[in-house]
Structures are given as C-alpha cells and as structure tokens.
Design an enzyme around this catalytic site. Structure first.
Site, PDB file in Angstrom:
ATOM      1  CB  SER A 118       4.754  -7.372   5.801  1.00  0.00           C
ATOM      2  OG  SER A 118       3.924  -8.447   5.412  1.00  0.00           O
ATOM      3  CE  LYS A 128      -3.126  -8.583  -4.016  1.00  0.00           C
ATOM      4  NZ  LYS A 128      -3.643  -7.612  -3.028  1.00  0.00           N
ATOM      5  CD  GLU A 150      -5.584  -6.124   0.545  1.00  0.00           C
ATOM      6  OE1 GLU A 150      -4.713  -6.018  -0.339  1.00  0.00           O
ATOM      7  OE2 GLU A 150      -5.489  -6.896   1.515  1.00  0.00           O
ATOM      8  CB  CYS A 169      10.661  -0.507   2.767  1.00  0.00           C
ATOM      9  SG  CYS A 169      11.272   0.000   1.168  1.00  0.00           S
ATOM     10  CD  GLU A 174       8.363  -2.592   8.340  1.00  0.00           C
ATOM     11  OE1 GLU A 174       7.764  -3.671   8.186  1.00  0.00           O
ATOM     12  OE2 GLU A 174       8.842  -1.942   7.394  1.00  0.00           O
ATOM     13  CG  PHE A 205      -0.252   0.409   2.521  1.00  0.00           C
ATOM     14  CD1 PHE A 205       0.040   1.736   2.808  1.00  0.00           C
ATOM     15  CD2 PHE A 205       0.136  -0.557   3.445  1.00  0.00           C
ATOM     16  CE1 PHE A 205       0.694   2.088   3.984  1.00  0.00           C
ATOM     17  CE2 PHE A 205       0.782  -0.209   4.621  1.00  0.00           C
ATOM     18  CZ  PHE A 205       1.062   1.118   4.888  1.00  0.00           C
TER      19      PHE A 205
HETATM   20  P1  NAD Z   1       1.531  -6.624   3.225  1.00  0.00           P
HETATM   21  O1  NAD Z   1       2.577  -7.666   3.281  1.00  0.00           O
HETATM   22  O2  NAD Z   1       0.468  -6.637   4.254  1.00  0.00           O
HETATM   23  O3  NAD Z   1       0.777  -6.685   1.807  1.00  0.00           O
HETATM   24  C1  NAD Z   1       1.488  -6.747   0.602  1.00  0.00           C
HETATM   25  C2  NAD Z   1       0.649  -7.509  -0.422  1.00  0.00           C
HETATM   26  O4  NAD Z   1       0.435  -8.828   0.057  1.00  0.00           O
HETATM   27  C3  NAD Z   1      -0.722  -6.878  -0.640  1.00  0.00           C
HETATM   28  O5  NAD Z   1      -1.008  -6.879  -2.019  1.00  0.00           O
HETATM   29  C4  NAD Z   1      -1.661  -7.784   0.146  1.00  0.00           C
HETATM   30  O6  NAD Z   1      -2.932  -7.893  -0.439  1.00  0.00           O
HETATM   31  C5  NAD Z   1      -0.969  -9.127   0.140  1.00  0.00           C
HETATM   32  N1  NAD Z   1      -1.186  -9.911   1.372  1.00  0.00           N
HETATM   33  C6  NAD Z   1      -1.413  -9.424   2.622  1.00  0.00           C
HETATM   34  N2  NAD Z   1      -1.515 -10.448   3.509  1.00  0.00           N
HETATM   35  C7  NAD Z   1      -1.373 -11.597   2.803  1.00  0.00           C
HETATM   36  C8  NAD Z   1      -1.372 -12.984   3.159  1.00  0.00           C
HETATM   37  N3  NAD Z   1      -1.551 -13.387   4.401  1.00  0.00           N
HETATM   38  N4  NAD Z   1      -1.166 -13.883   2.167  1.00  0.00           N
HETATM   39  C9  NAD Z   1      -0.975 -13.503   0.904  1.00  0.00           C
HETATM   40  N5  NAD Z   1      -0.961 -12.184   0.523  1.00  0.00           N
HETATM   41  C10 NAD Z   1      -1.157 -11.252   1.446  1.00  0.00           C
HETATM   42  O7  NAD Z   1       2.291  -5.222   3.181  1.00  0.00           O
HETATM   43  P2  NAD Z   1       1.654  -3.747   3.242  1.00  0.00           P
HETATM   44  O8  NAD Z   1       1.118  -3.531   4.613  1.00  0.00           O
HETATM   45  O9  NAD Z   1       0.787  -3.503   2.077  1.00  0.00           O
HETATM   46  O10 NAD Z   1       2.966  -2.854   3.018  1.00  0.00           O
HETATM   47  C11 NAD Z   1       3.835  -2.483   4.045  1.00  0.00           C
HETATM   48  C12 NAD Z   1       5.024  -3.411   4.144  1.00  0.00           C
HETATM   49  O11 NAD Z   1       5.702  -3.456   2.890  1.00  0.00           O
HETATM   50  C13 NAD Z   1       6.061  -2.944   5.142  1.00  0.00           C
HETATM   51  O12 NAD Z   1       6.516  -4.056   5.862  1.00  0.00           O
HETATM   52  C14 NAD Z   1       7.159  -2.363   4.280  1.00  0.00           C
HETATM   53  O13 NAD Z   1       8.458  -2.370   4.864  1.00  0.00           O
HETATM   54  C15 NAD Z   1       7.098  -3.274   3.107  1.00  0.00           C
HETATM   55  N6  NAD Z   1       7.728  -2.687   1.930  1.00  0.00           N
HETATM   56  C16 NAD Z   1       8.953  -3.164   1.590  1.00  0.00           C
HETATM   57  C17 NAD Z   1       9.623  -2.615   0.518  1.00  0.00           C
HETATM   58  C18 NAD Z   1      10.992  -3.105   0.149  1.00  0.00           C
HETATM   59  O14 NAD Z   1      11.522  -2.630  -0.825  1.00  0.00           O
HETATM   60  N7  NAD Z   1      11.603  -4.015   0.889  1.00  0.00           N
HETATM   61  C19 NAD Z   1       9.016  -1.584  -0.220  1.00  0.00           C
HETATM   62  C20 NAD Z   1       7.747  -1.137   0.146  1.00  0.00           C
HETATM   63  C21 NAD Z   1       7.110  -1.703   1.238  1.00  0.00           C
END
Ligand code: NAD
Length: 485
Positions: free
Chosen positions: A227, A174, A177, A282, A376, A150
């Site tokens: 994450s 994808k 959401e 991140c 984090e 997001f």
């Molecule tokens: P998230 O992991 O909750 O969601 C990421 C994606 O995974 C979304 O599209 C979501 O729909 C899907 N998802 C969520 N839960 C799931 C599950 N149980 N099974 C399968 N798919 C699932 O992450 P977020 O809250 O959208 O974003 C924030 C996180 O992203 C932070 O931890 C941040 O550090 C990380 N991030 C990392 C980088 C990087 O370059 N390392 C860059 C941007 C964000």
C-alpha cells in the site's frame, strides 16, 4: 490446521524464530486455519543477513552465465509444479484456480526474462584516448531485501527474486504474513534448482521486521510492494538509512470509455478488469469515466458483471475485515446518492459460509469527490463517473494522487494517443483493461504508486539491482601521452 507452522528459511534450512508471537494464516475461501506464521525479531533478521553475506562472496563472483543456469532449472520446476503451486496460491489468497494458474505462468515469464540477463548486461568499452580504454560493468550490490504484499503470493516475489539473484545479489524476502506459504515452497524449488545455501532467505513477520530491514546496516537495497501508506514509511526509513529503495504503492486506475468504443469488447474488458482476482490487483479498473453518452456500454458492463459469480468464477477477498471495508464503501456511496446498478454486498457461497466473498458491484452516477471515486477500494467494484468531454475525464484521472494505470476504450487512434500523452499514469492501455507490460518491458507506476527511480521488472530492474563499475586502463606504455592519457 492443514499445514505445519511456517518457519523462516536461512542458509538453506527451515528454522524456528526466536519469538513465540504468531499470527493465524486463514484461507479466505472458507475461513479455515491453514497454518501459523511466526513473527521474527531483529535477531532473526540478523541471522539471515549473515547467511546472505557469507553466500555473497562466492555467488557474486560466479559469471552471470553460470548463475542463470539455476533459473533455467527454476523455470522448469515452476512449470513442473504449476498445478500444486497454483492450488497453494488459491488456498492462501482466495483467488480462483484459473487466476492462480495465470499468476504462476507470469512467474515463469519473469524467470525467462532473468535467464536472458547475460544478453543485457554486457557493459560498454571504448578507446577514449590513444591506448586508453574506459569500461563499465554491472556489479551486484550485496545483500538486498524484498518486502511483498498479499495479493500475488507467487508472482510479486518473482518480480524480484530471479532478477536480483541472477544479477549476483543475495536476498532476504519478507512475505506477507497473510500469505506466507507460497514463498516457503519457492525456497524449496530454488534449492532443488541448484541455488547455493544462503543466497535466498525468508524472514517472516509483520511491521516490526520490516522496520528492522529498513534499519539493518548490511542490507544495501530494499524493494517494497504494497500500500502507499506503508510504501512511504519504508521509503523514508530505508533511504534515511542511506539504502537504495524502490517502493511500489497502491493505485486507483481509471478507464475512460468513449461512445465509439466497441461495446461488447469494452464491457467484457471493464468487467474482467474490475473483478479479476476479486478486484485485488494494483492494475484493476476501479473507476470508469464515461465520456458523453455511453449508456449502451454501461448496460452491457452490468450484463457482464452479472455473469461473474462468487465461488464460481470470482474468488474471495483476503479477509472478513476486507469484505466489511469494501461493503462499507458501497453503502457510503449509495447514501451519498450514487446508484448501485449491480450489488455485490452480502454475497454468500453455499458450503463456504465462512468465506470472504463480495460480488461484482457496479456503481453509477458517482461524483469525483466521493470516497469510491478517490480511494483504493481493492475489491470487485467499479465506480462510474460521467463527463461531457475527454479533457474533463483526463482532469479527473490526473487529479488522483495515484498513477499506476489508465486505459481508454475507443476506435479513434488520435484520441487514444491523446490519452497516452495526457494520462498521469506509468502504464496506459488502449482497449486493454489491465495494461500490464509483458517482459521485457518494465512494470511501474508514477506519482503515489511508486517511490524511487526506475521500475521493478524488465530491463529497468538491472539499474536497481546493480551498481556500475567504471574502469580506465592503459596497457601500452609506448602510447603517446596527451592530456587525457
Ligand atoms: P500492505 O502495505 O498492508 O503490506 C505490504 C507489506 O508491508 C507486507 O509484507 C506487510 O507485512 C508490511 N506492512 C504492513 N503494514 C506495515 C507497517 N505499518 N510498517 C511496516 N510494514 C508493514 O499491503 P497489502 O495489503 O499486503 O497489499 C495490498 C496493497 O498492495 C494494495 O494497496 C495494492 O495496490 C498494493 N500493490 C501494489 C502493487 C504495485 O505494483 N504498485 C502491486 C501489488 C500490490
């Protein structure tokens, strides 16, 4: 509801999904309902894969110099609609307009890089034996998927879209959401730029559709950004199905501040790094280690933090739940004996009482074992620890399971080099609060911040989005025959 319900984008058209399950898309700025996002099923994904597969036949055979023409146009359109795209990012994600503009500008830079790909994929050829040539070529993989988070609704999709597609793949994205609107607008711009139908597809949904992507037999590669918890799930499941996977996870980035650091510059950088995009980057500074006496710099960090005002130059966090989670971290640290120097709890913005705001927060005298030091937080919070030596500071940095970024603030070149050599992070900064490499350098962390080989952007991404074809040819039958020919 401000916008029409979100739809999938398949074969160049916006289409409804087969399930009735939807989630609300809420603006974190004021809590207003923006739209509803549908939860696709495995059947909806299958339609997208079929559309991408049939587009692949033609798209992958076009010379790359022709394919990148679409991205010259796309870059022009990102520039043309910069204001509108930035407003949409700000509305759905909660970041300030200036931050959203910077995000779309980064998408433009990423697209410029993709336009340079023909210069970087020329392959190799060598006469390996008399009359015998070996050649390598970068060949696209087929249908690939990109799962995004997001926090950068426009930029993170553009980490993958221009490179993967310019290299000849067809993509299914994808979106998160929580912020599905920006991707829909990008689909329109890609079409306007001349991208053939089916090359780019959007499938909306939550974990169910992510699992279906990991399992689909006709998806060759999956990139994931989000994450660490979910990165691990995606990495295991998709590699278990023999796919190529690059999964970027969360972060806990440490800034090491030495007493000789330039105080004003350091304070501005630390405050900007921890609070930019409301700490939801991140690459954000989340922990600071003061080496020796840096009280004079901490005072200035607090002064800088107090200039950052929610609703003015500080955006909202993604949701009310995120606000509660962040505030709980602060309260827990306080209970455990840390000192809250600047307190962002209970922030309120007049006229935006339903917004999810957390003010900048500076926590001092944090111990390495506290949750605010280790986990984090993903909010505008910096946890300050103190050590006597740089080695102790590096020990704290090294012992954290993540490894996205680390920075040092000093005027001593030798010590700066020492930190570059000894930090356990993929991206290290010297007097830089957010050490994101600019194109053509690639982006990617280490340890639990990334699973898989290579990086997601820059030259490194070529290896991820293509496979090498090696050919050995002999055209001169008169050439002498030896053991190699
Ligand atoms: P998230 O992991 O909750 O969601 C990421 C994606 O995974 C979304 O599209 C979501 O729909 C899907 N998802 C969520 N839960 C799931 C599950 N149980 N099974 C399968 N798919 C699932 O992450 P977020 O809250 O959208 O974003 C924030 C996180 O992203 C932070 O931890 C941040 O550090 C990380 N991030 C990392 C980088 C990087 O370059 N390392 C860059 C941007 C964000």
């Amino acid at each position: 509801m401000k916008y029409n319900p979100v739809q999938n984008y398949i074969n160049g058209k916006f289409v409804d999904v087969s399930s009735r399950r939807t989630l609300d898309v809420i603006s974190p700025i004021d809590g207003k309902l923006l739209s509803k996002v549908p939860m696709s099923t495995a059947g909806d994904l299958d339609l997208a894969v079929r559309s991408a597969r049939s587009a692949f036949l033609k798209w992958s055979r076009m010379p790359i110099k022709e394919r990148v023409q679409v991205f010259y146009q796309y870059k022009y359109l990102l520039e043309k609609y910069l204001k509108e795209l930035s407003e949409l990012v700000s509305e759905e994600n909660g970041k300030t307009i200036n931050e959203a503009v910077a995000e779309v500008e980064k998408s433009i830079e990423l697209t410029e890089f993709a336009c340079s790909l023909p210069q970087l994929v020329t392959g190799e050829v060598l006469e390996v034996s008399r009359g015998v040539e070996c050649r390598t070529e970068h060949v696209p993989l087929g249908v690939v998927a990109s799962i995004v988070p997001f926090n950068f609704p426009n930029m993170v999709p553009n980490w993958t879209i221009p490179n993967a597609i310019a290299l000849g793949n067809c993509m299914i994205i994808k979106p998160s959401e929580k912020v599905p609107l920006s991707c829909g607008r990008m689909a329109q711009l890609l079409k306007e730029a001349g991208l053939p139908d089916g090359v780019f597809n959007i499938v909306n949904g939550d974990s169910e559709i992510v699992e279906a992507i990991c399992d689909h037999p006709e998806i060759e590669a999956v990139s994931f950004v989000g994450s660490t918890k979910v990165a691990k799930i995606v990495y295991q499941r998709a590699t278990g199905n023999f796919k190529r996977v690059l999964a970027l996870g969360g972060a806990k980035n440490h800034l090491m501040v030495l007493p000789d650091a330039k105080a004003d510059m350091t304070a501005q950088n630390v405050a900007a790094s921890m609070s930019g995009c409301a700490g939801q980057r991140c690459m954000a500074a989340s922990a600071m280690v003061g080496v020796g006496n840096v009280d004079h710099i901490i005072d200035k960090i607090c002064d800088e933090a107090r200039k950052i005002v929610p609703g003015k130059n500080l955006g909202a966090v993604i949701s009310k739940e995120a606000k509660e989670r962040i505030e709980k971290y602060i309260t827990e640290a306080e209970k455990q004996g840390a000192k809250i120097l600047v307190d962002g709890r209970n922030a309120r913005v007049e006229g935006k009482e339903n917004g999810a705001y957390v003010g900048p927060t500076v926590i001092d005298y944090v111990k390495p074992e506290m949750a605010v030091a280790k986990e984090e937080i993903f909010g505008p919070v910096i946890s300050i620890m103190r050590t006597k030596s740089l080695d102790e500071a590096l020990e704290i940095e090294n012992s954290n399971p993540y490894g996205n970024a680390a920075s040092v603030f000093t005027q001593n070149g030798g010590l700066a080099r020492y930190v570059i050599d000894h930090a356990s992070a993929g991206m290290v900064g010297v007097n830089v609060g957010v050490p994101v490499p600019r194109e053509p350098f690639s982006f990617g962390g280490w340890n639990e911040s990334k699973f898989g080989v290579g990086d997601i952007t820059g030259k490194s991404s070529i290896e991820f989005w293509t496979k090498l074809k090696k050919s050995t040819t002999k055209w001169n039958p008169e050439a002498g025959v030896n053991w190699m020919s």
